[in-house]
Structure formats: structure tokens, C-alpha cells
Design a protein around this motif. Structure first.
Motif, PDB file in Angstrom:
ATOM      1  N   ARG A 283     -29.178 -27.435  14.219  1.00 23.68           N
ATOM      2  CA  ARG A 283     -27.898 -27.019  14.801  1.00 23.68           C
ATOM      3  C   ARG A 283     -26.746 -27.751  14.134  1.00 23.68           C
ATOM      4  NH1 ARG A 283     -27.928 -24.845  20.837  1.00 23.68           N
ATOM      5  NH2 ARG A 283     -26.007 -24.059  19.915  1.00 23.68           N
ATOM      6  N   GLY A 284     -26.970 -29.027  13.857  1.00 24.61           N
ATOM      7  CA  GLY A 284     -25.922 -29.809  13.210  1.00 24.61           C
ATOM      8  C   GLY A 284     -25.580 -29.271  11.829  1.00 24.61           C
ATOM      9  N   GLU A 285     -26.604 -28.865  11.077  1.00 19.03           N
ATOM     10  CA  GLU A 285     -26.351 -28.296   9.753  1.00 19.03           C
ATOM     11  C   GLU A 285     -25.501 -27.034   9.858  1.00 19.03           C
ATOM     12  OE1 GLU A 285     -27.899 -29.684   6.434  1.00 19.03           O
ATOM     13  OE2 GLU A 285     -27.138 -31.025   7.998  1.00 19.03           O
ATOM     14  N   ALA A 286     -25.823 -26.169  10.817  1.00 20.26           N
ATOM     15  CA  ALA A 286     -25.053 -24.941  11.005  1.00 20.26           C
ATOM     16  C   ALA A 286     -23.628 -25.260  11.451  1.00 20.26           C
ATOM     17  CB  ALA A 286     -25.735 -24.039  12.026  1.00 20.26           C
ATOM     18  N   ARG A 287     -23.497 -26.245  12.327  1.00 23.04           N
ATOM     19  CA  ARG A 287     -22.187 -26.608  12.854  1.00 23.04           C
ATOM     20  C   ARG A 287     -21.256 -27.098  11.750  1.00 23.04           C
ATOM     21  NH1 ARG A 287     -23.965 -30.012  16.440  1.00 23.04           N
ATOM     22  NH2 ARG A 287     -24.536 -28.337  17.871  1.00 23.04           N
ATOM     23  N   HIS A 288     -21.850 -27.712  10.730  1.00 19.92           N
ATOM     24  CA  HIS A 288     -21.052 -28.211   9.613  1.00 19.92           C
ATOM     25  C   HIS A 288     -20.972 -27.206   8.467  1.00 19.92           C
ATOM     26  CE1 HIS A 288     -21.862 -32.039  11.741  1.00 19.92           C
ATOM     27  NE2 HIS A 288     -20.684 -32.381  11.259  1.00 19.92           N
ATOM     28  N   GLY A 289     -21.410 -25.978   8.723  1.00 20.80           N
ATOM     29  CA  GLY A 289     -21.266 -24.930   7.736  1.00 20.80           C
ATOM     30  C   GLY A 289     -22.225 -24.999   6.577  1.00 20.80           C
ATOM     31  N   ARG A 290     -23.358 -25.665   6.768  1.00 20.45           N
ATOM     32  CA  ARG A 290     -24.324 -25.794   5.671  1.00 20.45           C
ATOM     33  C   ARG A 290     -25.539 -24.898   5.930  1.00 20.45           C
ATOM     34  NH1 ARG A 290     -22.767 -31.478   6.124  1.00 20.45           N
ATOM     35  NH2 ARG A 290     -24.514 -31.844   7.540  1.00 20.45           N
ATOM     36  N   SER A 291     -26.148 -24.422   4.836  1.00 18.44           N
ATOM     37  CA  SER A 291     -27.368 -23.642   4.963  1.00 18.44           C
ATOM     38  C   SER A 291     -28.538 -24.597   5.188  1.00 18.44           C
ATOM     39  CB  SER A 291     -27.609 -22.819   3.695  1.00 18.44           C
ATOM     40  OG  SER A 291     -28.021 -23.666   2.633  1.00 18.44           O
ATOM     41  N   LEU A 292     -29.734 -24.034   5.369  1.00 17.49           N
ATOM     42  CA  LEU A 292     -30.925 -24.849   5.622  1.00 17.49           C
ATOM     43  C   LEU A 292     -31.669 -25.220   4.349  1.00 17.49           C
ATOM     44  CD1 LEU A 292     -32.573 -23.424   8.855  1.00 17.49           C
ATOM     45  CD2 LEU A 292     -31.653 -25.705   8.491  1.00 17.49           C
ATOM     46  N   GLU A 293     -31.209 -24.755   3.204  1.00 18.68           N
ATOM     47  CA  GLU A 293     -31.946 -25.002   1.968  1.00 18.68           C
ATOM     48  C   GLU A 293     -32.157 -26.490   1.723  1.00 18.68           C
ATOM     49  OE1 GLU A 293     -30.146 -23.007  -1.293  1.00 18.68           O
ATOM     50  OE2 GLU A 293     -30.313 -21.014  -0.394  1.00 18.68           O
ATOM     51  N   ALA A 294     -31.072 -27.258   1.849  1.00 19.49           N
ATOM     52  CA  ALA A 294     -31.169 -28.695   1.570  1.00 19.49           C
ATOM     53  C   ALA A 294     -32.071 -29.385   2.595  1.00 19.49           C
ATOM     54  CB  ALA A 294     -29.781 -29.326   1.576  1.00 19.49           C
ATOM     55  N   LEU A 295     -31.936 -29.026   3.870  1.00 18.58           N
ATOM     56  CA  LEU A 295     -32.732 -29.674   4.902  1.00 18.58           C
ATOM     57  C   LEU A 295     -34.223 -29.393   4.712  1.00 18.58           C
ATOM     58  CD1 LEU A 295     -33.008 -31.276   7.498  1.00 18.58           C
ATOM     59  CD2 LEU A 295     -32.540 -29.181   8.782  1.00 18.58           C
ATOM     60  N   LEU A 296     -34.568 -28.149   4.457  1.00 16.16           N
ATOM     61  CA  LEU A 296     -35.976 -27.814   4.269  1.00 16.16           C
ATOM     62  C   LEU A 296     -36.531 -28.465   3.008  1.00 16.16           C
ATOM     63  CD1 LEU A 296     -35.994 -24.056   5.348  1.00 16.16           C
ATOM     64  CD2 LEU A 296     -36.528 -26.097   6.700  1.00 16.16           C
ATOM     65  N   ALA A 297     -35.693 -28.565   1.981  1.00 12.95           N
ATOM     66  CA  ALA A 297     -36.128 -29.272   0.773  1.00 12.95           C
ATOM     67  C   ALA A 297     -36.376 -30.743   1.086  1.00 12.95           C
ATOM     68  CB  ALA A 297     -35.081 -29.128  -0.327  1.00 12.95           C
ATOM     69  N   ALA A 298     -35.494 -31.324   1.917  1.00 13.74           N
ATOM     70  CA  ALA A 298     -35.668 -32.725   2.301  1.00 13.74           C
ATOM     71  C   ALA A 298     -36.969 -32.920   3.074  1.00 13.74           C
ATOM     72  CB  ALA A 298     -34.478 -33.178   3.147  1.00 13.74           C
ATOM     73  N   TYR A 299     -37.296 -31.976   3.946  1.00 14.27           N
ATOM     74  CA  TYR A 299     -38.572 -32.056   4.667  1.00 14.27           C
ATOM     75  C   TYR A 299     -39.744 -32.073   3.686  1.00 14.27           C
ATOM     76  CZ  TYR A 299     -36.774 -31.157   9.414  1.00 14.27           C
ATOM     77  OH  TYR A 299     -36.170 -31.263  10.648  1.00 14.27           O
ATOM     78  N   ARG A 300     -39.691 -31.181   2.710  1.00  9.93           N
ATOM     79  CA  ARG A 300     -40.813 -31.084   1.762  1.00  9.93           C
ATOM     80  C   ARG A 300     -40.955 -32.349   0.937  1.00  9.93           C
ATOM     81  NH1 ARG A 300     -38.595 -25.830   1.275  1.00  9.93           N
ATOM     82  NH2 ARG A 300     -37.488 -26.425  -0.625  1.00  9.93           N
TER      83      ARG A 300
END
Length: 381
Positions: free
Chosen positions: A91-108
Motif C-alpha cells: 500500500r505504501g508503494e502505491a501511495r507514493h506513486g511507485r509500481s511493484l516492480e522494484a519491491l518484488l525484485a527486492a523480495y527476490r
């Protein structure tokens, strides 16, 4: 709150002596994971700097700790806190206008590095190869759970933001047609994240005629729900050449188009369109200005007509109708007999006879500018 489903992480339990060294190494493992994410996911390089980086590292450590607790108890440790955290992160990523690409990459990246470190520790502790292999499967199943929670959080936040913005846009549209003060309109536009155009043009049209139209209009077009059978659109910058484009788009849609007005005065456009509709006028109100002015006060217009046409009162119905028709054309063509005859499809001699009769009935009033103005208005429609 995020609805936590039954985890897809396979049920598995490690012996306490295997888990203990992994827990002791958590700070180091988390540090390695953060360093790898910083190096391999550029979008997070700045986020991990300073105090924020320390908070994220603690979050990584907590997630790894939850995973180890999950594997070290007969009944399994609660997974909900980790999933709630991942959901909030999405939710925080969306709230700051960012896509999930970076977050999911960070998970991997984090999962790969954490698994590598924990595998080394497990091998040193004497864990057999089969168990270590299965352990890897569990690590990535756990990361999949966190990723899914973040995806859900991201989607929910976007949906919430869309609904909130739609409400703000609806409120802005209502404020515009209600002619609220300029400062209130500016505040409503800012809250709706709506960039004001130079002008707005009100369009009234049936609900069924809107289908597909909004996709062809400026994205800032506002749709306003008002009482009545017609919907209201406030179309940005439909002035100048833009008005011709709007008229073409509305062809065949049974629409009423108000005048273009500075956006803060959109209520003027709306009110004129409503007035035109009440008089049964469709299309572009710019083409109905005379009818709108003349029809502004129906009672006064009726009185004016009665006075202006009083000299015809004693004529028979058919004769009076022909004389009114001739008088209207006489006024329009400034008395030019041939043009009057052409418009009325009669012989010029017939025009001459009727005009002579009108001069008998009106006398000098047909040379009086005030009477001529009154007759023009009375016969305008």
C-alpha cells in the motif's frame, strides 16, 4: 485490514538445534540481504540510506525471524504479522506513486541472499542435503506469500485512491454547477488533483448518449449528476476551434451545448444550457441567442406581443396570420418587396397589397423606431 488466507508454505518443522544458529545469524543475514538489494535494485538505493535503511533492515530481520519461527514449532508460528507488514508495504508503494516492480525484485534478491547464507549455516550445523533442499523450497514459498500480500496491498491502495479521487471530482463538478465561490472551487480542484483548463463548456445530454463519448473528450471532463433526465458534462477548452470539434462529436446525441466560460464560471454555461432545454432548444446555444433572450421572461413576451399585434386583432384568423407572416418578412428584409415575395412564395403584387393593409392598420407606427423594435421582438420566434 488484509484478509490472511491459509498459508501455502508447506508444513515443516526444523529441530531447535538447527534453528538456533540461524536465529543467531539473523542480523548478519539481514544485513547481507539489504546490501544486495541496495546494489541490485537501484530504486531502493536511496531508501536504504540513513535512518530509513535501519528500519527496513529491522523489517527484513523480523520477516526472516517469522519464517524461522514458523518452521520451529509443531503448530506453526503466526504468519499474519508478516503478511500484514507486506500488505502495508504494498500500500505504501502505491501511495507514493511507485509500481511493484522494484519491491518484488527486492523480495527476490533478498530471498536469494538470505537463503544462501542460511544454507551455509545449516550445512555447518550438519543438516543433510535433502533437508537443505527442502528448506530452499520453503524459503521461496514464504517469499511468494509476502509478494502476494504486497500485490494485494498495492491493488487495494490504488482502488481506494481511485475511489477517493472520483469522489473529489464529483464534488468539484457539483461545486462548479452550483456557482460556489472561487476560493472554494480552487480548493476543490486541488483536492481532486484536477488541472483547471482555460474554459469549461456545459453539455446536457441523455444518459444513453454518453456511451463512448467520454473516451473522445479531454480527460479532465467532469461528469455531474443533477436532478432530471439528462446528464451534465463540463468539457474543458471547447472554445474556438475546439467548439466545432465538440459539436461534431455530439452530432446525433440530442445534446444541448452551453457557451464556453472561464472554468470558475462554468455555472453560467450550465444555466444557459438548462434554460435552452426548458425552451425546447437543442444543439448549440450560440445559435439560439435570440430565442433565449426573447424567451427569458415568457409573461413579458406575451404582453409585448399582445400590444405589438393589437392592430391585427379585428382581422380574421387567416388574414391576421398572413399579415403577421408578411410583417415579419418585411422587417427581416427592410421592406424589399422582391425578397419578401421570394421568402413567402407569393407574387410581389400580393406583397404590395398586404404591406398596404399593414400601413392602414399601423399607420405611422411602422416608421417609429421603438415600434419597429417591439414588432421585431414580438415576431422573432
Amino acid at each position: 485490514m488484509f484478509a490472511v488466507n491459509k498459508t501455502s508454505v508447506p508444513a515443516f518443522r526444523l529441530a531447535p538445534e538447527v534453528v538456533a544458529p540461524l536465529k543467531l545469524a539473523l542480523p548478519e543475514v539481514a544485513g547481507h540481504a539489504v546490501a544486495a538489494i541496495t546494489a541490485e535494485v537501484p530504486a531502493y538505493a536511496e531508501a536504504f540510506a540513513g535512518e530509513l535503511g535501519e528500519k527496513i533492515e529491522r523489517a527484513v530481520r523480523a520477516a526472516l525471524g517469522t519464517f524461522l519461527n514458523l518452521l520451529s514449532r509443531d503448530t506453526g508460528a503466526p504468519l499474519e504479522p508478516a503478511l500484514e507488514g507486506a500488505y502495508a508495504l504494498g500500500r505504501g508503494e502505491a501511495r507514493h506513486g511507485r509500481s511493484l516492480e522494484a519491491l518484488l525484485a527486492a523480495y527476490r534478491v533478498g530471498a536469494r541472499v538470505a537463503w544462501r547464507d542460511m544454507a551455509v549455516i545449516s550445512v555447518r550445523a550438519g543438516v543433510d542435503a535433502m533437508t537443505v533442499t527442502y528448506f530452499a523450497e520453503l524459503v521461496f514459498a514464504y517469499i511468494d506469500e509476502l509478494s502476494a500480500a504486497s500485490v494485494a496491498g498495492h491493488a487495494d491502495e490504488l482502488a481506494t485512491a481511485v475511489r477517493a479521487r472520483r469522489r473529489h471530482l464529483e464534488r468539484l463538478g457539483q461545486a462548479l454547477v452550483a456557482a460556489e465561490p472561487a476560493h472554494a472551487l480552487a480548493a476543490a480542484a486541488e483536492q481532486a488533483e484536477w488541472a483547471p483548463p482555460a474554459t469549461l463548456t456545459a453539455v446536457l445530454l441523455p444518459e444513453h448518449a454518453i456511451g463512448g463519448l467520454l473516451d473522445m473528450l479531454d480527460a479532465r471532463t467532469l461528469r455531474v449528476d443533477v436532478e432530471g433526465e439528462r446528464s451534465v458534462l463540463l468539457v474543458p477548452d471547447a472554445h474556438g476551434a475546439g467548439r466545432g470539434h465538440l459539436r461534431r462529436l455530439l452530432t446525433g446525441r440530442d445534446a444541448v451545448i452551453g457557451p464556453a466560460r472561464p472554468w470558475e464560471r462554468a455555472a453560467e454555461s450550465y444555466q444557459r444550457a438548462v434554460r435552452a432545454l426548458s425552451l425546447g432548444l437543442l444543439g448549440d446555444t450560440e445559435e439560439h441567442l435570440v430565442a433565449l433572450v426573447v424567451g427569458a421572461d415568457p409573461a413579458a413576451l406575451a404582453d409585448l406581443r399582445a400590444r405589438a399585434l393589437a392592430p391585427l386583432a379585428d382581422e380574421g384568423e387567416t388574414s391576421a396570420a398572413k399579415l403577421r407572416e408578411t410583417l415579419r418578412s418585411w422587417l427581416r428584409h427592410h421592406g424589399r418587396r422582391e425578397e419578401i415575395a421570394a421568402e413567402l412564395f407569393v407574387h410581389p403584387q400580393t406583397v404590395r397589397y398586404r404591406v398596404a393593409r399593414l400601413r392602414e392598420l399601423y399607420g405611422d407606427r411602422l416608421r417609429d423606431p421603438d415600434w419597429l423594435a417591439m414588432l421585431t421582438i414580438a415576431l422573432a420566434l
